[in-house]
Every structure is written in C-alpha cells, then in structure tokens.
Design a protein around this motif. Structure first.
Motif, mmCIF file in Angstrom:
data_model
loop_
_atom_site.group_PDB
_atom_site.id
_atom_site.type_symbol
_atom_site.label_atom_id
_atom_site.label_comp_id
_atom_site.label_asym_id
_atom_site.label_seq_id
_atom_site.Cartn_x
_atom_site.Cartn_y
_atom_site.Cartn_z
ATOM 1 N N TYR A 76 0.830 -1.204 0.000
ATOM 2 C CA TYR A 76 0.000 0.000 0.000
ATOM 3 C C TYR A 76 0.863 1.252 0.000
ATOM 4 C CZ TYR A 76 -3.702 -3.076 1.944
ATOM 5 O OH TYR A 76 -4.617 -4.070 2.173
ATOM 6 N N CYS A 115 1.934 -0.506 -5.693
ATOM 7 C CA CYS A 115 1.233 -0.318 -4.422
ATOM 8 C C CYS A 115 -0.199 0.127 -4.675
ATOM 9 C CB CYS A 115 1.920 0.757 -3.580
ATOM 10 S SG CYS A 115 3.599 0.317 -3.107
ATOM 11 N N SER A 116 -1.144 -0.391 -3.869
ATOM 12 C CA SER A 116 -2.518 0.094 -3.926
ATOM 13 C C SER A 116 -2.595 1.392 -3.143
ATOM 14 C CB SER A 116 -3.481 -0.904 -3.280
ATOM 15 O OG SER A 116 -3.275 -2.164 -3.826
#
Ligand SMILES: [Zn+2]
Ligand SMILES: [Zn+2]
Length: 241
Positions: free
Chosen positions: A77, A85-86
């Motif tokens: 994240y 990455c989210s």
C-alpha cells in the motif's frame, strides 16, 4: 509493539513494526537480503509480514520494491502513487494494525504513517521539508515518533554539495534539519511523547551524535520536566514501544 530499523538515511530506508509476531514493513529501500537479515536479528522472517507500506517513490525508499514484491505475498500500500502499491486514503486495517496516512512536504508526493495497535502507536515521517498541519494532527498525543533529522545546517552549508542541491534540501519541500526536528519534538514533549527515533540522517551532512545532541539539548532547555528518550535510527535498532 516493537520498532525494528533495517536501514535509515539518505541512501536506504526500511523499518518494521512488529506486534505479536505480525509485522508491517515501512519502505523498501533495501535489498531482499538486507531485509531478511534485519528481520532475522529481531527473531522474525518474511512470513511474519502482513503488509508493506511505502512513503514515496524516491529510490532510497523503493529500490528493493520489485524484488521484495515478488518475494512477499502480502498487500503493498501507499498513501500516494507508488508503483506496485494500492493507493489508499485515510485509514486501513491489517491484522491488528490500524495504519493512517498523513501528508508530508517533499519534492515528490510523500506521506507518513501512524501505526496503531491496541493502546500503542507510532508516527513515522522520514522525508519532509517542513512540519505539515497533517503531521501535527497525527503526531500530537502520540507516545512514539520516528521523525526526520536529516542534516546539521552548518555541515550542509559548508559541505561539498552544489548550491542547487543545498537549496533543495533546505527548502520546505526538502528535508528536516536537526534544529527543525528538535523544535517539533520539544513542541510535542508536553503531549505525552515518550520516545523519539531520529530518522533519515544524511551520511554527509550529519552525525548520530550531532542529531541526538540537538534534540536532547532543546528538550533539556525548553521541556526539562518531560522525560523523552532520543535514539538515532541506526540499522539493527530494536525498540520496545
Ligand atoms: Zn525522498
Ligand atoms: Zn528519503
């Protein structure tokens, strides 16, 4: 809850927060080998990681990201746009950790994280030219902080860096000096602060001794009644929070 420093400084950054054998990794500025050996020193392995959080896309924070991403099957994240990455805004929960993002002031979009687990929490801001309002909201009342203390201003000014690099570092979108760090820590001292880890020290424009003395002297002068422990973020540091 424990903080484990794998690497910290201008060239490589990675830290781990562990609680009850679950761990989150903050930044991937190290090789997989360095990450594994840092985890091993703390009695952990890759299998203990439950999530990875990245602060921004400078190479000292992401150079190990592609390899670590392949090796670790957990969510990655970021509070900003970072490859692999989210992106998330606000808060996210992973295992027992609540992770909240806040904005830093840097020359690329950059965030910090407040990581809470039960009663314990730590705020981490590694790259910021100034203390932002968003940082203030997160840091006030937090017992543990890891804050950039990048340079001694005299060492930077008299050092070998080019004029343009010096002004980039000093600017509000660059890096926090020892004096800036000391001032903010002292401001927080009356609000329950117990431990400060000085992060992202420049290899060329700072020393752990200078950084520590700067914050400790400011605390002794302006907040002598508050007991705050100060630790430079050296690799291998394991701190019980
Ligand atoms: Zn940076
Ligand atoms: Zn950095």
């Amino acid at each position: 809850m424990k903080l484990i420093i794998i690497a910290s400084g201008s060239s490589a950054n990675a830290a781990v927060i562990e609680n009850d054998d679950a761990a989150v990794l903050i930044d991937c500025g190290v090789t997989l080998k360095t990450l594994k050996s840092g985890l091993r020193q703390a009695g952990l392995g890759l299998e203990n990681l439950c999530a990875v959080f990245v602060t921004h896309s400078h190479s000292d924070h992401i150079k190990g990201l592609p390899v670590i991403h392949r090796a670790v099957d957990v969510p990655f994240y970021s509070g900003t746009d970072v490859m692999m990455c989210s992106k998330f805004d606000g808060q996210i929960r992973t295992k027992d950790f609540d992770v909240q993002t806040f904005e830093c002031s840097h020359d690329v979009p950059c965030v910090g994280y407040k990581i809470s687990c039960g009663e314990k929490s730590i705020c981490i801001a590694t790259d910021t030219g100034t203390v932002t309002q968003s940082m203030r909201s997160a840091f006030y009342g937090c017992e543990n902080i890891m804050l950039e203390s990048n340079h001694d201003i005299d060492m930077l000014k008299s050092g070998f860096y080019s004029a343009s690099l010096k002004s980039r570092i000093i600017s509000d979108r660059g890096h926090l000096s020892n004096a800036d760090c000391a001032r903010f820590v002292t401001e927080l001292a009356g609000f329950g602060l117990r431990r400060v880890v000085l992060a992202h020290l420049s290899e060329n424009n700072n020393t752990p001794l200078l950084a520590r003395a700067s914050t400790e002297q400011c605390l002794a002068r302006f907040a002598p009644q508050n007991h705050v422990s100060v630790y430079p973020a050296s690799p291998g540091l394991i701190l019980e929070l």
